[in-house]
Scaffold this motif. Sequence first.
Motif, PDB file in Angstrom:
ATOM      1  N   SER A   1      13.069  -6.644  -5.500  1.00 22.18           N
ATOM      2  CA  SER A   1      13.812  -7.545  -4.623  1.00 22.18           C
ATOM      3  C   SER A   1      13.398  -7.280  -3.181  1.00 22.18           C
ATOM      4  CB  SER A   1      15.313  -7.302  -4.788  1.00 22.18           C
ATOM      5  OG  SER A   1      15.645  -6.013  -4.288  1.00 22.18           O
ATOM      6  N   GLU A   2      13.776  -8.182  -2.285  1.00 24.13           N
ATOM      7  CA  GLU A   2      13.464  -7.991  -0.861  1.00 24.13           C
ATOM      8  C   GLU A   2      14.113  -6.701  -0.351  1.00 24.13           C
ATOM      9  OE1 GLU A   2      11.384  -9.653   1.241  1.00 24.13           O
ATOM     10  OE2 GLU A   2      10.761 -10.643  -0.605  1.00 24.13           O
ATOM     11  N   ALA A   3      15.328  -6.418  -0.817  1.00 19.55           N
ATOM     12  CA  ALA A   3      16.037  -5.208  -0.382  1.00 19.55           C
ATOM     13  C   ALA A   3      15.301  -3.948  -0.866  1.00 19.55           C
ATOM     14  CB  ALA A   3      17.463  -5.216  -0.916  1.00 19.55           C
ATOM     15  N   ALA A   4      14.728  -4.013  -2.060  1.00 15.65           N
ATOM     16  CA  ALA A   4      13.998  -2.858  -2.589  1.00 15.65           C
ATOM     17  C   ALA A   4      12.662  -2.660  -1.870  1.00 15.65           C
ATOM     18  CB  ALA A   4      13.763  -3.040  -4.091  1.00 15.65           C
ATOM     19  N   LYS A   5      12.098  -3.737  -1.343  1.00 21.26           N
ATOM     20  CA  LYS A   5      10.825  -3.650  -0.610  1.00 21.26           C
ATOM     21  C   LYS A   5      11.022  -3.146   0.818  1.00 21.26           C
ATOM     22  CE  LYS A   5       8.487  -7.377  -3.106  1.00 21.26           C
ATOM     23  NZ  LYS A   5       7.857  -8.694  -2.985  1.00 21.26           N
ATOM     24  N   LYS A   6      12.249  -3.271   1.338  1.00 22.93           N
ATOM     25  CA  LYS A   6      12.537  -2.952   2.732  1.00 22.93           C
ATOM     26  C   LYS A   6      12.094  -1.540   3.133  1.00 22.93           C
ATOM     27  CE  LYS A   6      14.577  -5.088   6.165  1.00 22.93           C
ATOM     28  NZ  LYS A   6      13.909  -6.224   6.767  1.00 22.93           N
ATOM     29  N   PRO A   7      12.401  -0.486   2.344  1.00 22.28           N
ATOM     30  CA  PRO A   7      11.986   0.865   2.755  1.00 22.28           C
ATOM     31  C   PRO A   7      10.465   1.010   2.890  1.00 22.28           C
ATOM     32  CG  PRO A   7      13.488   0.985   0.869  1.00 22.28           C
ATOM     33  CD  PRO A   7      13.192  -0.457   1.118  1.00 22.28           C
ATOM     34  N   TYR A   8       9.721   0.329   2.033  1.00 19.68           N
ATOM     35  CA  TYR A   8       8.259   0.390   2.092  1.00 19.68           C
ATOM     36  C   TYR A   8       7.749  -0.332   3.342  1.00 19.68           C
ATOM     37  CZ  TYR A   8       8.856   1.899  -2.710  1.00 19.68           C
ATOM     38  OH  TYR A   8       9.251   2.586  -3.829  1.00 19.68           O
ATOM     39  N   GLU A   9       8.403  -1.450   3.674  1.00 21.60           N
ATOM     40  CA  GLU A   9       8.022  -2.184   4.884  1.00 21.60           C
ATOM     41  C   GLU A   9       8.303  -1.347   6.130  1.00 21.60           C
ATOM     42  OE1 GLU A   9      10.349  -5.713   4.321  1.00 21.60           O
ATOM     43  OE2 GLU A   9       8.925  -6.568   2.900  1.00 21.60           O
TER      44      GLU A   9
ATOM     45  N   GLY B   1      -8.079   2.099 -16.717  1.00 19.60           N
ATOM     46  CA  GLY B   1      -8.867   2.196 -15.494  1.00 19.60           C
ATOM     47  C   GLY B   1      -8.043   1.896 -14.261  1.00 19.60           C
ATOM     48  N   ILE B   2      -8.712   1.978 -13.122  1.00 19.65           N
ATOM     49  CA  ILE B   2      -8.041   1.748 -11.844  1.00 19.65           C
ATOM     50  C   ILE B   2      -7.562   0.305 -11.730  1.00 19.65           C
ATOM     51  CG2 ILE B   2     -10.114   1.173 -10.536  1.00 19.65           C
ATOM     52  CD1 ILE B   2      -8.889   2.918  -8.266  1.00 19.65           C
ATOM     53  N   THR B   3      -8.273  -0.622 -12.336  1.00 16.06           N
ATOM     54  CA  THR B   3      -7.828  -2.015 -12.280  1.00 16.06           C
ATOM     55  C   THR B   3      -6.520  -2.203 -13.033  1.00 16.06           C
ATOM     56  OG1 THR B   3      -9.227  -2.555 -14.160  1.00 16.06           O
ATOM     57  CG2 THR B   3     -10.137  -2.980 -11.982  1.00 16.06           C
ATOM     58  N   ASP B   4      -6.348  -1.469 -14.135  1.00 12.68           N
ATOM     59  CA  ASP B   4      -5.103  -1.551 -14.897  1.00 12.68           C
ATOM     60  C   ASP B   4      -3.933  -1.034 -14.060  1.00 12.68           C
ATOM     61  OD1 ASP B   4      -6.459  -2.513 -17.192  1.00 12.68           O
ATOM     62  OD2 ASP B   4      -6.988  -0.460 -17.747  1.00 12.68           O
ATOM     63  N   VAL B   5      -4.172   0.030 -13.309  1.00 13.09           N
ATOM     64  CA  VAL B   5      -3.133   0.587 -12.439  1.00 13.09           C
ATOM     65  C   VAL B   5      -2.762  -0.442 -11.378  1.00 13.09           C
ATOM     66  CG1 VAL B   5      -2.585   2.402 -10.780  1.00 13.09           C
ATOM     67  CG2 VAL B   5      -3.858   2.968 -12.845  1.00 13.09           C
ATOM     68  N   GLY B   6      -3.773  -1.061 -10.770  1.00 18.14           N
ATOM     69  CA  GLY B   6      -3.525  -2.064  -9.745  1.00 18.14           C
ATOM     70  C   GLY B   6      -2.763  -3.263 -10.277  1.00 18.14           C
ATOM     71  N   LYS B   7      -3.107  -3.712 -11.482  1.00 22.08           N
ATOM     72  CA  LYS B   7      -2.407  -4.852 -12.081  1.00 22.08           C
ATOM     73  C   LYS B   7      -0.943  -4.513 -12.351  1.00 22.08           C
ATOM     74  CE  LYS B   7      -6.438  -6.882 -14.300  1.00 22.08           C
ATOM     75  NZ  LYS B   7      -7.108  -7.138 -15.579  1.00 22.08           N
ATOM     76  N   GLU B   8      -0.705  -3.336 -12.902  1.00 22.94           N
ATOM     77  CA  GLU B   8       0.665  -2.921 -13.202  1.00 22.94           C
ATOM     78  C   GLU B   8       1.464  -2.727 -11.912  1.00 22.94           C
ATOM     79  OE1 GLU B   8       4.087  -2.108 -15.166  1.00 22.94           O
ATOM     80  OE2 GLU B   8       2.238  -2.954 -16.007  1.00 22.94           O
ATOM     81  N   ALA B   9       0.830  -2.148 -10.895  1.00 23.62           N
ATOM     82  CA  ALA B   9       1.513  -1.940  -9.616  1.00 23.62           C
ATOM     83  C   ALA B   9       1.876  -3.289  -8.998  1.00 23.62           C
ATOM     84  CB  ALA B   9       0.631  -1.136  -8.665  1.00 23.62           C
ATOM     85  N   GLY B  10       0.965  -4.243  -9.056  1.00 22.23           N
ATOM     86  CA  GLY B  10       1.241  -5.579  -8.534  1.00 22.23           C
ATOM     87  C   GLY B  10       2.388  -6.238  -9.268  1.00 22.23           C
ATOM     88  N   LYS B  11       2.422  -6.071 -10.578  1.00 17.73           N
ATOM     89  CA  LYS B  11       3.504  -6.641 -11.376  1.00 17.73           C
ATOM     90  C   LYS B  11       4.851  -6.022 -10.964  1.00 17.73           C
ATOM     91  CE  LYS B  11       2.390  -6.869 -15.651  1.00 17.73           C
ATOM     92  NZ  LYS B  11       2.149  -6.512 -17.071  1.00 17.73           N
ATOM     93  N   GLN B  12       4.870  -4.696 -10.805  1.00 15.58           N
ATOM     94  CA  GLN B  12       6.098  -4.018 -10.404  1.00 15.58           C
ATOM     95  C   GLN B  12       6.513  -4.421  -8.986  1.00 15.58           C
ATOM     96  OE1 GLN B  12       5.987   0.232 -11.031  1.00 15.58           O
ATOM     97  NE2 GLN B  12       5.251   0.015 -13.129  1.00 15.58           N
ATOM     98  N   TRP B  13       5.526  -4.548  -8.080  1.00 19.85           N
ATOM     99  CA  TRP B  13       5.829  -4.920  -6.696  1.00 19.85           C
ATOM    100  C   TRP B  13       6.453  -6.313  -6.642  1.00 19.85           C
ATOM    101  CZ3 TRP B  13       6.609  -3.068  -2.078  1.00 19.85           C
ATOM    102  CH2 TRP B  13       6.518  -3.887  -0.959  1.00 19.85           C
ATOM    103  N   ARG B  14       5.885  -7.255  -7.395  1.00 19.12           N
ATOM    104  CA  ARG B  14       6.420  -8.616  -7.401  1.00 19.12           C
ATOM    105  C   ARG B  14       7.833  -8.659  -7.986  1.00 19.12           C
ATOM    106  NH1 ARG B  14       1.085  -9.489  -8.645  1.00 19.12           N
ATOM    107  NH2 ARG B  14       1.459  -9.573 -10.877  1.00 19.12           N
TER     108      ARG B  14
ATOM    109  N   GLY C   1       0.817  -1.213   0.000  1.00 25.51           N
ATOM    110  CA  GLY C   1       0.000   0.000   0.000  1.00 25.51           C
ATOM    111  C   GLY C   1       0.844   1.254   0.000  1.00 25.51           C
ATOM    112  N   VAL C   2       1.953   1.238   0.746  1.00 21.63           N
ATOM    113  CA  VAL C   2       2.875   2.381   0.753  1.00 21.63           C
ATOM    114  C   VAL C   2       3.492   2.534  -0.637  1.00 21.63           C
ATOM    115  CG1 VAL C   2       5.004   3.311   1.746  1.00 21.63           C
ATOM    116  CG2 VAL C   2       3.360   2.147   3.215  1.00 21.63           C
TER     117      VAL C   2
END
Length: 110
Positions: free
Chosen positions: A51-59, A35-48, A16-17
């Motif tokens: 790397s774990e190190a790149a996710k660390k600041p958001y966590e 649409g908003i679903t397209d944004v969510g799909k693309e965001a999910g793809k980018q999030w996946r 979410g962050v």
Amino acid sequence: ARDPNAPKRPVGGAYGVFLSENREKIQKGLPAGSGITDVGKEAGKQWRALSEAAKKPYEQKFAQNAEAYKKAMEEYRKTHGTGEDEDEDEEAEEEQADPSPKKRSRKAGA
């Protein structure tokens, strides 16, 4: 009923962050009329793809937000009463107020 002055609970976790910080950039990268679903799909793809190190600041940001929420709720409860588990109480009342009708068995030949 919920108090509109109560602190807002952080939702969405680290994803979410990530989404709130990158939504506008993602929208600009999509074709016009997406649409908003397209944004969510693309965001999910980018999030996946992160790397774990790149996710660390958001966590860490989510953990900070969660801690700030806990402190704000403690202050709120001191000034406005407890109000703990209001959502659960409301759900329990709704369940009791709306019992399902009993099903009657049908007789053979009816």
